[in-house]
Design an enzyme around this catalytic site. Sequence first.
Site, short mmCIF file in Angstrom:
data_model
loop_
_atom_site.label_atom_id
_atom_site.label_comp_id
_atom_site.label_asym_id
_atom_site.label_seq_id
_atom_site.Cartn_x
_atom_site.Cartn_y
_atom_site.Cartn_z
N GLY A 95 41.29 42.76 34.28
CA GLY A 95 41.23 41.46 33.64
C GLY A 95 40.13 40.61 34.27
O GLY A 95 39.70 40.86 35.41
N CYS A 96 39.69 39.61 33.53
CA CYS A 96 38.57 38.79 34.01
C CYS A 96 38.98 37.95 35.21
O CYS A 96 38.27 37.92 36.23
CB CYS A 96 38.03 37.93 32.88
SG CYS A 96 39.27 36.97 31.99
N PHE A 97 40.12 37.27 35.13
CA PHE A 97 40.56 36.45 36.27
C PHE A 97 40.84 37.30 37.49
O PHE A 97 40.43 36.95 38.60
CB PHE A 97 41.79 35.62 35.89
CG PHE A 97 41.51 34.46 34.97
CD1 PHE A 97 40.73 33.39 35.40
CD2 PHE A 97 42.05 34.41 33.70
CE1 PHE A 97 40.50 32.29 34.56
CE2 PHE A 97 41.83 33.32 32.86
CZ PHE A 97 41.04 32.26 33.29
N THR A 113 39.47 40.07 38.35
CA THR A 113 38.20 40.50 38.94
C THR A 113 37.65 39.44 39.87
O THR A 113 37.26 39.71 41.02
CB THR A 113 37.18 40.82 37.83
OG1 THR A 113 37.66 41.94 37.08
CG2 THR A 113 35.81 41.13 38.40
N GLY A 114 37.60 38.20 39.39
CA GLY A 114 37.05 37.12 40.20
C GLY A 114 37.90 36.84 41.43
O GLY A 114 37.38 36.64 42.54
#
Lengths: 336, 336, 336, 336
Positions: free
Chosen positions: B149-151, B153-154
Amino acid sequence: MIRVAIIGASGYTGAESIKIILGHSEAKVTYLTALPEECGKVEEVFPQFKGRCDMPIEPLDLGRLSDVADVALCCLPHKVSMGFVPKLLDAGVKVIDFSADYRLKNAAIYEKYYGTKHTDTANLKKAAFGLPELFREQIKGKNLIANPGCFPTGMLLATAPLLKEGLIETDSIIDNAVTGASGAGKNPSAKFHFPNMNENIFAYGIGTHRHTPEMEQIAGEIAGKDVQILFQPHVGAFDRGILSSVYCQPKGRVSSEQLLKLYNDFYADEPFVQIRKDPPGVKDVAGTNYCHILPASIKGKIVCFSVIDNLVKGASGQAIQNMNIIFGLDETLGLK
Amino acid sequence: MIRVAIIGASGYTGAESIKIILGHSEAKVTYLTALPEECGKVEEVFPQFKGRCDMPIEPLDLGRLSDVADVALCCLPHKVSMGFVPKLLDAGVKVIDFSADYRLKNAAIYEKYYGTKHTDTANLKKAAFGLPELFREQIKGKNLIANPGCFPTGMLLATAPLLKEGLIETDSIIDNAVTGASGAGKNPSAKFHFPNMNENIFAYGIGTHRHTPEMEQIAGEIAGKDVQILFQPHVGAFDRGILSSVYCQPKGRVSSEQLLKLYNDFYADEPFVQIRKDPPGVKDVAGTNYCHILPASIKGKIVCFSVIDNLVKGASGQAIQNMNIIFGLDETLGLK
Amino acid sequence: MIRVAIIGASGYTGAESIKIILGHSEAKVTYLTALPEECGKVEEVFPQFKGRCDMPIEPLDLGRLSDVADVALCCLPHKVSMGFVPKLLDAGVKVIDFSADYRLKNAAIYEKYYGTKHTDTANLKKAAFGLPELFREQIKGKNLIANPGCFPTGMLLATAPLLKEGLIETDSIIDNAVTGASGAGKNPSAKFHFPNMNENIFAYGIGTHRHTPEMEQIAGEIAGKDVQILFQPHVGAFDRGILSSVYCQPKGRVSSEQLLKLYNDFYADEPFVQIRKDPPGVKDVAGTNYCHILPASIKGKIVCFSVIDNLVKGASGQAIQNMNIIFGLDETLGLK
Amino acid sequence: MIRVAIIGASGYTGAESIKIILGHSEAKVTYLTALPEECGKVEEVFPQFKGRCDMPIEPLDLGRLSDVADVALCCLPHKVSMGFVPKLLDAGVKVIDFSADYRLKNAAIYEKYYGTKHTDTANLKKAAFGLPELFREQIKGKNLIANPGCFPTGMLLATAPLLKEGLIETDSIIDNAVTGASGAGKNPSAKFHFPNMNENIFAYGIGTHRHTPEMEQIAGEIAGKDVQILFQPHVGAFDRGILSSVYCQPKGRVSSEQLLKLYNDFYADEPFVQIRKDPPGVKDVAGTNYCHILPASIKGKIVCFSVIDNLVKGASGQAIQNMNIIFGLDETLGLK
């Protein structure tokens, strides 16, 4: 205290009207109506009004309207409005109508652009076109005002001095306009989905925009002859404002200095029209009822730049300016 | 030349994948599929591809897939994906899945957050979590990659060095993240209607965001113990990017200088992770597969700021990084 | 009619103050001053005032001030302000000071954060902290008001009920805040150059922001004990607003419903604080003096989201709210 | 592998050139130069290159240039460039110049618009105008290319088929263009300060923009006769792109269908020009070297809408397209 009903209060122009009247010392909102499915407390529809306006938005009840309101701001869509306006007038309130239904005096042109027969031609004849800077005397004393379109407001204020003085060829006006995205209304669509609209600008309504006949009719009245306008709208990635860049062919030579003097004289007594010496930006008038104009002589043409806030001078602010006029108030109340 | 099929090509991550592969020297798009109602020429769905990618988007035909593709980037929604992935694998292609369906190893947690039974637990066990900086060895040789997921990853890149070294309390991590509006996908809605979203920022998914268990599972793997994360997403008025501001309680005293050294060492060989000395902005990584991180010691806490492009390192770029790995290519191909 | 002088009228808070007073029925601007090099007609500095406020901005003349004004809104920068405030008071006007110079009661802390000795400790002792919702009684009757910082306003309103009721640990508050770019003031710089700031969001003032001691002092007064706050500001690509996401450790269990009740009770009589059930966005309060708050219980923490307009409730609006109070007017005049 | 030096690497077009070449399979950056005060590691000037391009930006050393480069992209300002280009050519490299210094063949017109004598008329005569779609044959084999201005690129591609076929009156072209704010370059100024530029759009360069003579010269070459253009630029609140809305007077009647056919035929073999049937938006070409065009017949005029990315097709992308041509490479390398 003028009691104001807003018919169709669930859209952007309804909300802007509420906001302006909240700061108006001689008017108050007494009735908010919308389609049944759009009703509820104002703050549920527009969180910005939480604690500022705790009224409900309710389905329209004409009997109630009679009792509680002196004037109705009718924010209904084109074609819907003319079904309601006669009833609002019959209920005994004055009406300021935001739609195009009472702007086009020629019902045949209305039918061509809106694809339907006009069903209230009796009131159409009685309505005044509510652009006070140009038609103040006709507005006074009227019960029905056709509030102008946003693009026509910007274009007509930008060129009225030229049209009135007969300084330009009337068959060759080009209005290249850019509106902010609030002009599209509150219904979500692919074009106005943030990831599509943000960082974007594009033309729309190519050759077909319904504001063209409105511009041509009023420009023709000002000029006293037929006027042809190529009106090309665009939409940009900002909330509010219309920048109109209007290109005209002058009949003779005229300098930028002469234009500035002409415009300053023409609008000398108009509180809401300001003539600039530098190019105006839409941000200079955002949230206000002002129109800033710069006329210039460029390469043998006259180019007029005007900016307005499409939701204020282009809609709700101008409606309240009209309301102030028909109720005999200081025209700037609530709008300074 | 790796032949790439994109399953679910009509959304933003599908488009971003096409764009990246257009610049990839060892891969080409050979098949684009979507639901029947979303099919058509790519340029009709995404005008930016006019003249660049003239393929049709077609309904999925598994036989055709077998013939033309080596790998499928599966950009289908959560819960839909697990119905297709087994068929894609059976068709003989490797699969990089963008949904959450193969990320959560505990099917019970999946069911709690996604409200449905997991229907492909066999493949769930075989899938690798596709965050190469942390799980490169597990990714190699796999046929099914769960793209993160994008969140997560960050957040995970921002804290992995701390978790790995056991420097922080694992029961008290707060991830305050802000995503750009492209994270909401391409379907219009009131919240993402330009006049509502523009000039705005607000929290959403309060206490319920589905990326929380994903973060906790992976952070727990890195730390070797249970991790509790309060993840609070917000959305801001910009197209691309996620800024994660992650607040951690250190076990002992640690200076900003020590943190910089730790992070520089930890990511020394990682091309796509860069350690900054000043606060990174999402614009610094927009359109790229990079993650910029600043760790800092502030008032007794460790605060880590990371930025990624949610559509690239948070989705399509990372998928292609994973693709490069499983096909034995230089990991940075198409992504520099 | 209260006669208002604006000292330092050439900046954003000066302009916002003029705008608000234009719509105030019991106050009018009578004197605008700035540094000699920033003087001129208001409309030359701020085109949005053309035709609305045709006054000059002039160098400060204290004798003139005595004659024409009852109150001075002092919009000078930190450290500059304390050089002028004693003179303004001596001139016989009340003063509402926008700088930090009269906010920090402990001059030693002031010196630490602002790098200079406080030169007006006599008036420092007499100043009231102008956050009316929390200190209304101290404000009444004062001649000098220290108008709060924008971030402290958002943070303190978000947490005051918790601090007052002793519901949270006071050594562990995290305020993750995002401000719009107008917070940076009107001087161009690389960071706020449109192509750099647009589509961006980033942290700044890491570990050093001067609003930290102000928050801690006032939060300590409310709580009746020392409070430690990790305040981390960020700046986003929008004009106006501050979103504060404040993370607190509760002493005991508390539900979101209990929090909503507590907040609704605490702010029941406050016109400008509204408790929301859904996450507030900065756009909900843009251009207004309102603060919207959502408190929530999330994973064992209390998270409070508040939004204000940094130039209104965070500066000029709050100043005029304070002005209304010290002159015994309805507190909401000009601000509804 | 072509070795590329970038002279003036510290500005936006320098950065965009670096970015494009990073993805170019047959070229690499070997030398970056700037004024001494703007030197440093690339990543310090442009954080987006951290880990992607670790070269220093150094003061120009002509001897070094000879050794390490085959071509120089000269991104220096107007008037500065002509002082360097002869030296770059003498150093034995081919030069693609981004300034206006080698675009205007008539040195007298150059002097009128740029207020200085042209000091390199010898090379001026030898330079080709680098708009490949119209002047590809002249570009081949040249050592010096004058890379076109951004506005002329958009305007000329939009109208070339009409000019070439003699379909329009050449004394009456109006180009109403809107550029994104990156067109202003990287130096902060009041107009481009985020709080001023955001949510704004305004005209500038009224009657004086230096791109006018460039447009007129090249349009005249295409038409084979004098052309007069009223070019009016505006700037909007977005990063990248130019929308040109060009109004022309046709000599005879022509339908939108005929225009579409004409344009499709004219640009049939051009990879970077795409003819649209719907209005193109700047976002459709952002980050690409493409130009999208819609020609339309509206109320007796021809209106052509074109969009480009001002930093790519309007600057660095076109430069690299030119570089590909003069080195005999596939023209689209690095640009698909």
